[in-house]
Scaffold this motif. Structure first.
Motif, PDB file in Angstrom:
ATOM      1  N   LEU A 289       0.835  -1.211   0.000  1.00  0.00           N
ATOM      2  CA  LEU A 289       0.000   0.000   0.000  1.00  0.00           C
ATOM      3  C   LEU A 289       0.865   1.255   0.000  1.00  0.00           C
ATOM      4  CD1 LEU A 289      -2.742  -1.057   2.600  1.00  0.00           C
ATOM      5  CD2 LEU A 289      -3.048  -0.808   0.129  1.00  0.00           C
ATOM      6  N   ASN A 294      -1.330   4.268  -1.451  1.00  0.00           N
ATOM      7  CA  ASN A 294      -2.751   4.164  -1.075  1.00  0.00           C
ATOM      8  C   ASN A 294      -2.893   4.515   0.406  1.00  0.00           C
ATOM      9  OD1 ASN A 294      -5.415   3.465  -0.584  1.00  0.00           O
ATOM     10  ND2 ASN A 294      -5.337   1.599  -1.828  1.00  0.00           N
ATOM     11  N   LYS A 297      -6.362   3.335   2.669  1.00  0.00           N
ATOM     12  CA  LYS A 297      -6.379   1.927   3.067  1.00  0.00           C
ATOM     13  C   LYS A 297      -5.240   1.642   4.050  1.00  0.00           C
ATOM     14  CE  LYS A 297      -8.027  -2.322   2.062  1.00  0.00           C
ATOM     15  NZ  LYS A 297      -7.667  -3.144   0.914  1.00  0.00           N
TER      16      LYS A 297
END
Length: 375
Positions: A289, A294, A297
């Motif tokens: 991630l 990201n 998340k």
């Protein structure tokens, strides 16, 4: 159920089987040799390779995950595999040199790790150390194979490594009673090797193929060393803490090291079953991630993990403190492991239990920083 939860549960089950066998192994060792000079010498010989190299190996494995994810995300899997081959080649060479030095200087090493050892116990520890020090080569390889599988979302195999390992040692314990105590030591060395061999077919299936390659000037290796240094210091402090415990215990009554070890095994069971299972799943995911930027998340995963750890470990910690004596008596008190050994082990377990929550949160939060390559 989310993939994180499913993978964590599956890993916990695999770890439970491995840890269960690990407990049975300790029961067999305690029943066969009790809290004796043989056990003390064997435990010290096991711990010397761990303190010498496992800190570096663990730091390498921990730094390897976010770096591999970053290389794979930006330059492709082929380059990430090439980096892995370079790292394994370097680790094997360094470990081999360290093992040779350990064999040559086994006696001074033992005196550093167990300053209270004398006579037969000292001689046994030196002999055992010269055999088990070879295992650091296998430890180095294992700590790269394991994170590779975790990156490829195979968490079960790393969680099952304790199964062949413990079965081999258990068999060695019984054989050593009929033959010679050194059978146990050689069996332990084979058990360490089994962890590496067990993973080979699975890493090949995930696309890994070893090709001899060494490039000390590789920028990725330089970056890895930069990431490793702070992690190594943190891990080494824990190893030194364990070393100080055992060194002080070596100056106390016979069996003190063994009792401390049995209590620590109980504590490690909880940590291995719950905390390691969670971090093994969450860490590669956080690294991916982070590499993919990201952030939403990423934050969500951290919050869920921390909440889960707190809710899980508070009752476990309190329960272990309150029930330390009956737990040790139920699990260990048989054969050569008598009431005196139970009392010593339960006392150590009580104080280990106090730190369970702190260790759990530390392991989760440290992985958050490692995943963003901030070590």
């Amino acid at each position: 159920m989310s993939n994180i939860a499913k993978n964590t549960i599956y890993l916990m089950l695999a770890t439970l089987i491995s840890k269960g066998l690990g407990f049975f192994r300790e029961l067999c060792l305690g029943s066969a040799y009790g809290a004796s000079s043989y056990t003390d010498a064997y435990i010290i010989a096991q711990n010397i390779p761990i303190v010498i190299f496992a800190s570096i190996a663990l730091a390498l494995g921990t730094s390897y995950i976010p770096l591999f994810c970053d290389i794979e995300e930006n330059r492709g899997e082929k380059e990430a595999i090439k980096f892995s081959n370079n790292l394994i080649s370097i680790v094997v060479i360094l470990c081999t040199i360290a093992a040779i030095m350990g064999i040559i200087f086994a006696k001074p090493l033992v005196k550093i790790f167990a300053m209270g050892f004398e006579g037969e116990t000292l001689n046994l520890a030196v002999e055992f150390t010269r055999i088990l020090i070879i295992g650091i080569v296998f430890v180095g390889i294992n700590d790269i194979f394991m994170p590779f599988l975790q990156i490829k979302e195979n968490y079960i195999v790393p969680g099952m490594l304790g199964i062949p390992y413990n079965i081999i040692i258990i068999a060695s314990i019984f054989l050593s009673l009929k033959m010679d105590v050194k059978v146990l030591v050689y069996g332990t060395l084979i058990a360490i090797l089994s962890k590496v061999l067990f993973q080979v077919p699975f890493i090949i299936k995930k696309g890994y193929k070893y090709k001899p390659y060494i490039n000390l000037k590789d920028e990725n290796i330089k970056k890895l060393l930069f990431l490793v240094a702070p992690i190594f210091i943190g891990v080494a402090v824990n190893q030194i803490n364990s070393l100080v415990d055992k060194t002080l215990a070596s100056t106390l009554v016979e069996g003190s090291i063994a009792s401390l070890n049995y209590a620590n095994k109980l504590n490690e069971f909880v940590m291995g079953l719950f905390i390691v299972s969670i971090t093994s799943v969450i860490y590669p995911m956080l690294s991916k991630l982070s590499a993919g930027n990201n952030k939403e998340k990423f934050t969500e995963s951290i919050v869920k993990s921390v909440n889960f750890v707190i809710l899980l470990l508070i009752p476990i910690s309190v329960g272990a403190m309150v029930l330390c004596t009956p737990i040790v008596k139920l699990l260990f008190e048989r054969g050569a492991f008598d009431a005196s050994a139970t009392k010593m082990t339960a006392s150590a377990l009580f104080f280990y239990a106090i730190g369970i929550i702190g260790f759990g949160l530390r392991d989760i939060l440290s992985r958050v920083f490692y995943s963003i390559q901030d070590t």
